[in-house]
Design a protein around this motif. Structure first.
Motif, PDB file in Angstrom:
ATOM      1  N   ASP A   1      -2.217 108.831  -5.612  1.00 42.31           N
ATOM      2  CA  ASP A   1      -2.198 108.581  -7.049  1.00 42.31           C
ATOM      3  C   ASP A   1      -2.392 107.093  -7.352  1.00 42.31           C
ATOM      4  O   ASP A   1      -3.098 106.738  -8.301  1.00 42.31           O
ATOM      5  N   ALA A   2      -1.770 106.220  -6.560  1.00 45.25           N
ATOM      6  CA  ALA A   2      -1.926 104.772  -6.755  1.00 45.25           C
ATOM      7  C   ALA A   2      -3.366 104.339  -6.485  1.00 45.25           C
ATOM      8  O   ALA A   2      -3.920 103.505  -7.217  1.00 45.25           O
ATOM      9  N   ILE A   3      -3.991 104.903  -5.467  1.00 42.60           N
ATOM     10  CA  ILE A   3      -5.376 104.561  -5.140  1.00 42.60           C
ATOM     11  C   ILE A   3      -6.310 105.019  -6.264  1.00 42.60           C
ATOM     12  O   ILE A   3      -7.183 104.266  -6.703  1.00 42.60           O
ATOM     13  N   LEU A   4      -6.122 106.235  -6.753  1.00 40.92           N
ATOM     14  CA  LEU A   4      -6.966 106.743  -7.838  1.00 40.92           C
ATOM     15  C   LEU A   4      -6.774 105.938  -9.117  1.00 40.92           C
ATOM     16  O   LEU A   4      -7.736 105.663  -9.842  1.00 40.92           O
ATOM     17  N   SER A   5      -5.539 105.530  -9.404  1.00 44.61           N
ATOM     18  CA  SER A   5      -5.265 104.716 -10.584  1.00 44.61           C
ATOM     19  C   SER A   5      -5.973 103.364 -10.484  1.00 44.61           C
ATOM     20  O   SER A   5      -6.580 102.892 -11.448  1.00 44.61           O
ATOM     21  N   PHE A   6      -5.907 102.736  -9.319  1.00 47.11           N
ATOM     22  CA  PHE A   6      -6.596 101.459  -9.082  1.00 47.11           C
ATOM     23  C   PHE A   6      -8.099 101.629  -9.268  1.00 47.11           C
ATOM     24  O   PHE A   6      -8.748 100.843  -9.956  1.00 47.11           O
ATOM     25  N   GLN A   7      -8.629 102.673  -8.693  1.00 43.41           N
ATOM     26  CA  GLN A   7     -10.061 102.959  -8.757  1.00 43.41           C
ATOM     27  C   GLN A   7     -10.510 103.176 -10.198  1.00 43.41           C
ATOM     28  O   GLN A   7     -11.536 102.647 -10.627  1.00 43.41           O
ATOM     29  N   ASP A   8      -9.746 103.931 -10.961  1.00 44.46           N
ATOM     30  CA  ASP A   8     -10.084 104.189 -12.362  1.00 44.46           C
ATOM     31  C   ASP A   8      -9.980 102.918 -13.207  1.00 44.46           C
ATOM     32  O   ASP A   8     -10.816 102.667 -14.069  1.00 44.46           O
ATOM     33  N   TYR A   9      -8.948 102.120 -12.979  1.00 40.88           N
ATOM     34  CA  TYR A   9      -8.728 100.907 -13.756  1.00 40.88           C
ATOM     35  C   TYR A   9      -9.886  99.920 -13.594  1.00 40.88           C
ATOM     36  O   TYR A   9     -10.357  99.328 -14.559  1.00 40.88           O
ATOM     37  N   TYR A  10     -10.346  99.737 -12.347  1.00 39.76           N
ATOM     38  CA  TYR A  10     -11.396  98.762 -12.087  1.00 39.76           C
ATOM     39  C   TYR A  10     -12.803  99.365 -12.118  1.00 39.76           C
ATOM     40  O   TYR A  10     -13.788  98.641 -12.002  1.00 39.76           O
ATOM     41  N   GLY A  11     -12.911 100.657 -12.265  1.00 39.55           N
ATOM     42  CA  GLY A  11     -14.207 101.300 -12.400  1.00 39.55           C
ATOM     43  C   GLY A  11     -15.165 101.022 -11.253  1.00 39.55           C
ATOM     44  O   GLY A  11     -16.375 100.950 -11.451  1.00 39.55           O
ATOM     45  N   GLY A  12     -14.640 100.842 -10.067  1.00 42.66           N
ATOM     46  CA  GLY A  12     -15.502 100.597  -8.909  1.00 42.66           C
ATOM     47  C   GLY A  12     -15.956  99.153  -8.768  1.00 42.66           C
ATOM     48  O   GLY A  12     -16.776  98.839  -7.914  1.00 42.66           O
TER      49      GLY A  12
ATOM     50  N   LEU B   1     -11.985  99.995   7.731  1.00 45.72           N
ATOM     51  CA  LEU B   1     -12.842 100.984   7.089  1.00 45.72           C
ATOM     52  C   LEU B   1     -12.563 101.003   5.595  1.00 45.72           C
ATOM     53  O   LEU B   1     -11.453 100.718   5.164  1.00 45.72           O
ATOM     54  N   PHE B   2     -13.581 101.352   4.802  1.00 46.30           N
ATOM     55  CA  PHE B   2     -13.346 101.592   3.391  1.00 46.30           C
ATOM     56  C   PHE B   2     -14.252 102.722   2.919  1.00 46.30           C
ATOM     57  O   PHE B   2     -15.279 103.007   3.510  1.00 46.30           O
ATOM     58  N   HIS B   3     -13.834 103.344   1.848  1.00 49.84           N
ATOM     59  CA  HIS B   3     -14.590 104.436   1.267  1.00 49.84           C
ATOM     60  C   HIS B   3     -15.012 103.999  -0.122  1.00 49.84           C
ATOM     61  O   HIS B   3     -14.200 103.470  -0.878  1.00 49.84           O
ATOM     62  N   LEU B   4     -16.271 104.202  -0.495  1.00 48.42           N
ATOM     63  CA  LEU B   4     -16.770 103.743  -1.784  1.00 48.42           C
ATOM     64  C   LEU B   4     -16.087 104.408  -2.959  1.00 48.42           C
ATOM     65  O   LEU B   4     -15.765 103.767  -3.945  1.00 48.42           O
ATOM     66  N   ARG B   5     -15.835 105.687  -2.867  1.00 48.37           N
ATOM     67  CA  ARG B   5     -15.246 106.409  -3.994  1.00 48.37           C
ATOM     68  C   ARG B   5     -14.386 107.538  -3.481  1.00 48.37           C
ATOM     69  O   ARG B   5     -14.852 108.400  -2.743  1.00 48.37           O
ATOM     70  N   ILE B   6     -13.139 107.543  -3.881  1.00 45.91           N
ATOM     71  CA  ILE B   6     -12.218 108.596  -3.478  1.00 45.91           C
ATOM     72  C   ILE B   6     -12.193 109.636  -4.578  1.00 45.91           C
ATOM     73  O   ILE B   6     -12.141 109.299  -5.762  1.00 45.91           O
ATOM     74  N   THR B   7     -12.250 110.911  -4.207  1.00 46.76           N
ATOM     75  CA  THR B   7     -12.230 111.966  -5.220  1.00 46.76           C
ATOM     76  C   THR B   7     -10.975 112.793  -5.116  1.00 46.76           C
ATOM     77  O   THR B   7     -10.290 112.783  -4.142  1.00 46.76           O
TER      78      THR B   7
END
Length: 85
Positions: free
Chosen positions: A3-14, A79-85
């Motif tokens: 949930d924290a990762i998705l929130s970060f991802q949504d906030y910064y829009g990639g 490692l990193f992933h461009l977009r988590i779903t």
């Protein structure tokens, strides 16, 4: 944690990266090339156990995450992933 990762991802829009630095990662990360699954071997006294990063952090994304390389032709630093779903 997801949930924290998705929130970060949504906030910064990639437009920003969230990086987990994993000390001794080269010895503890394992990539199964046939399935692109990434696992993390736990430290002692649980070193016989592994965590499935694909399931826990990347929402079971099956494409291989990209590697972080600090120097040309150097070893992978993570490692990193461009977009988590």
């Amino acid at each position: 944690m997801k949930d924290a990762i998705l929130s970060f991802q949504d906030y910064y829009g990639g437009d920003a990266a969230l990086i987990f630095w994993l000390p001794s990662g080269q010895r503890r990360l394992h990539v199964q090339t046939a399935s692109d699954a990434v696992t993390w071997r736990c430290s002692a006294p649980f070193s016989a156990q592994q965590l499935d990063f694909g399931r826990l952090l990347w929402g079971e994304a099956r494409e291989y995450p990209q590697e972080i390389v600090l120097a040309d032709s150097g070893p992978s630093a993570g490692l990193f992933h461009l977009r988590i779903t």
